[in-house]
Write an enzyme that holds these catalytic residues in place. Structure first.
Site, short mmCIF file in Angstrom:
data_model
loop_
_atom_site.label_atom_id
_atom_site.label_comp_id
_atom_site.label_asym_id
_atom_site.label_seq_id
_atom_site.Cartn_x
_atom_site.Cartn_y
_atom_site.Cartn_z
N HIS A 35 -47.05 45.88 -42.57
CA HIS A 35 -46.81 44.45 -42.77
C HIS A 35 -47.94 43.77 -43.55
O HIS A 35 -47.76 42.65 -44.04
CB HIS A 35 -46.63 43.73 -41.43
N ASP A 71 -39.89 52.68 -39.84
CA ASP A 71 -40.16 51.72 -38.78
C ASP A 71 -38.95 50.79 -38.63
O ASP A 71 -38.25 50.51 -39.61
CB ASP A 71 -41.40 50.91 -39.12
N HIS A 73 -38.93 47.70 -38.31
CA HIS A 73 -39.17 46.46 -39.06
C HIS A 73 -39.39 46.77 -40.53
O HIS A 73 -39.96 47.81 -40.89
CB HIS A 73 -40.41 45.73 -38.51
N ASP A 158 -40.35 52.45 -33.22
CA ASP A 158 -39.77 51.34 -32.48
C ASP A 158 -38.27 51.18 -32.72
O ASP A 158 -37.65 50.24 -32.21
CB ASP A 158 -40.49 50.02 -32.79
#
Length: 253
Positions: A35, A71, A73, A158
């Protein structure tokens, strides 16, 4: 200090595969990185570990680097680093509509980098079958066309069905199959040079077993233990087909 060590661990993994010390490597580091943009920290991430590893590999002679981010996200920071760069192919598989609210199919790069960013947003509940389908119909043909010199992976866990942060319903076996497929692509296109860097994963048992399964895949094992079992509520594969068609049409795959 920990973030600097994490970034250095990603670079060390790249060095291992480039020096022939190992065919595959896994940097088990935290904090995560995908991120973090070139100008700011975001979402638990201080430095963009995989992006730094990609530039490090290029400085060492790899002209073309492929990054796969699984991931749950979207890897907005990695995307920002290479959005106009045709020498880095970035592919992100992530859940649609959650943090950081980016990664739409239409985000495909700009300028000379148009087409070198491939986003694969998935609906909640997509599960193992969806990831296998994306690997077969998008990631594999994109890799064949790009012909990378090395393959780096933002390995976030995740998306596991036990994880509290999202809901993609992947299993430990699904992660094993995904990493096994990426290993095949690395051997087909870049001499097996494959490095994984840990990103998210917030249920300790799911994280532990899925990382272990990924290591089995990197070692070339045919199976891996999955004591946690399959997802309780996987969605039908048909839910992803329309989006998959749009992505393949957009990128001529």
């Amino acid at each position: 200090a920990c973030a600097r060590l994490a970034a250095g661990g990603a670079l060390r993994a790249a060095d291992a595969i480039l020096d022939g010390e190992a065919t595959a490597a896994f940097a088990l580091v935290r904090p995560p990185g995908h991120h973090a943009t070139p100008t700011q920290a975001m979402g638990f991430c201080l430095f963009s570990n995989v992006a730094l590893a990609a530039r490090h590999a290029q400085a060492r002679g790899c002209e073309k680097v492929m990054i796969v981010d699984f991931d749950v996200h979207h890897g907005n920071g990695t995307q920002a680093a290479f959005y106009a760069d045709p020498s880095v192919l970035f592919v992100s598989m992530h859940q649609h509509g959650i943090y950081p609210l980016s990664g739409e199919e239409t985000e495909a790069g700009q300028g000379e980098g148009r087409g070198a960013t491939i986003n694969l947003p998935l609906p909640a509940g997509a599960g193992d079958a969806a990831y296998a389908r994306l690997l077969e119909t998008v990631v594999a043909p994109a890799a064949a066309r790009f012909e990378p010199d090395c393959l780096l992976v933002s390995a976030g866990y995740d998306a596991h069905w036990r994880d509290p942060l999202a809901g993609l319903q992947l299993s430990t076996t699904g992660y094993f199959q995904l990493v096994r497929g990426l290993r095949v692509l690395a051997h087909q296109h870049c001499g097996g040079r494959l490095a994984l860097v840990l990103e998210g994963g917030y249920d300790p048992p799911a994280l532990a077993h899925s990382v272990a399964a990924s290591l089995h895949a990197l070692l070339g094992d045919e199976t891996a233990p999955d004591p946690l079992g399959i997802a309780p509520y996987p969605e039908p594969l048909a839910r992803i087909e329309a989006g998959l068609y749009r992505v393949r049409a957009l990128h001529a795959l």
